[in-house]
Scaffold this motif. Structure first.
Motif, PDB file in Angstrom:
ATOM      1  N   GLU A  30      12.368   1.367  -1.735  1.00 25.08           N
ATOM      2  CA  GLU A  30      11.229   0.593  -2.220  1.00 25.08           C
ATOM      3  C   GLU A  30      10.103   0.582  -1.192  1.00 25.08           C
ATOM      4  O   GLU A  30       8.936   0.776  -1.531  1.00 25.08           O
ATOM      5  CB  GLU A  30      11.671  -0.838  -2.545  1.00 25.08           C
ATOM      6  N   LEU A  31      10.447   0.382   0.075  1.00 22.84           N
ATOM      7  CA  LEU A  31       9.453   0.395   1.148  1.00 22.84           C
ATOM      8  C   LEU A  31       8.852   1.787   1.313  1.00 22.84           C
ATOM      9  O   LEU A  31       7.643   1.943   1.478  1.00 22.84           O
ATOM     10  CB  LEU A  31      10.092  -0.071   2.458  1.00 22.84           C
ATOM     11  N   ARG A  32       9.691   2.798   1.223  1.00 22.13           N
ATOM     12  CA  ARG A  32       9.247   4.194   1.374  1.00 22.13           C
ATOM     13  C   ARG A  32       8.197   4.558   0.321  1.00 22.13           C
ATOM     14  O   ARG A  32       7.310   5.366   0.576  1.00 22.13           O
ATOM     15  CB  ARG A  32      10.470   5.107   1.266  1.00 22.13           C
ATOM     16  N   ASN A  33       8.283   3.958  -0.845  1.00 22.51           N
ATOM     17  CA  ASN A  33       7.311   4.230  -1.913  1.00 22.51           C
ATOM     18  C   ASN A  33       5.940   3.631  -1.610  1.00 22.51           C
ATOM     19  O   ASN A  33       4.926   4.146  -2.069  1.00 22.51           O
ATOM     20  CB  ASN A  33       7.828   3.707  -3.249  1.00 22.51           C
ATOM     21  N   TYR A  34       5.890   2.536  -0.855  1.00 21.94           N
ATOM     22  CA  TYR A  34       4.622   1.875  -0.521  1.00 21.94           C
ATOM     23  C   TYR A  34       3.971   2.400   0.755  1.00 21.94           C
ATOM     24  O   TYR A  34       2.754   2.433   0.869  1.00 21.94           O
ATOM     25  CB  TYR A  34       4.848   0.361  -0.366  1.00 21.94           C
ATOM     26  N   LEU A  35       4.779   2.762   1.743  1.00 21.96           N
ATOM     27  CA  LEU A  35       4.236   3.082   3.064  1.00 21.96           C
ATOM     28  C   LEU A  35       3.207   4.204   3.110  1.00 21.96           C
ATOM     29  O   LEU A  35       2.248   4.084   3.870  1.00 21.96           O
ATOM     30  CB  LEU A  35       5.380   3.387   4.046  1.00 21.96           C
ATOM     31  N   PRO A  36       3.330   5.295   2.364  1.00 22.12           N
ATOM     32  CA  PRO A  36       2.315   6.345   2.483  1.00 22.12           C
ATOM     33  C   PRO A  36       0.894   5.847   2.247  1.00 22.12           C
ATOM     34  O   PRO A  36      -0.042   6.261   2.940  1.00 22.12           O
ATOM     35  CB  PRO A  36       2.727   7.374   1.423  1.00 22.12           C
ATOM     36  N   ASP A  37       0.702   4.941   1.305  1.00 26.08           N
ATOM     37  CA  ASP A  37      -0.638   4.405   1.031  1.00 26.08           C
ATOM     38  C   ASP A  37      -1.086   3.415   2.107  1.00 26.08           C
ATOM     39  O   ASP A  37      -2.280   3.226   2.306  1.00 26.08           O
ATOM     40  CB  ASP A  37      -0.661   3.712  -0.328  1.00 26.08           C
ATOM     41  N   LEU A  38      -0.148   2.798   2.802  1.00 28.54           N
ATOM     42  CA  LEU A  38      -0.482   1.812   3.814  1.00 28.54           C
ATOM     43  C   LEU A  38      -0.777   2.429   5.179  1.00 28.54           C
ATOM     44  O   LEU A  38      -1.560   1.892   5.954  1.00 28.54           O
ATOM     45  CB  LEU A  38       0.650   0.786   3.959  1.00 28.54           C
TER      46      LEU A  38
END
Length: 88
Positions: free
Chosen positions: A79-87
């Protein structure tokens, strides 16, 4: 009291972003710090767990890396891996 020896003592200009979001069944509260000293990586701090790591787009996709660094289950890490690229 006498002086205590320090191994390092630096003051850096940083840019810090605080983000909170829910992903699946988990809530994340992160601080993301950028500084020249981090060599194009971002210091990601998981605030509730008091865990931090220098991450970039390559390291977030390494198997087991987020799980180990932030003490997450495989599902939470994904779940975190899905958000981190944009952050980052």
């Amino acid at each position: 009291m006498g002086e205590r020896p320090l191994l390092e003592d630096h003051t850096l200009e940083t840019r810090t972003r605080f983000v909170s979001f829910t992903a699946g069944s988990h809530r994340f509260e992160l601080a993301l710090m950028k500084a020249e000293r981090f060599n194009n990586q971002t210091m990601v701090i998981n605030l509730p767990k008091n865990r931090q790591a220098l991450l970039d787009h390559d390291t977030i996709n390494q198997d087991g890396h987020l799980e180990h660094l932030f003490q997450l289950s495989a599902m939470e890490a994904e779940e975190l891996r899905n958000y981190l690229p944009d952050l980052l």
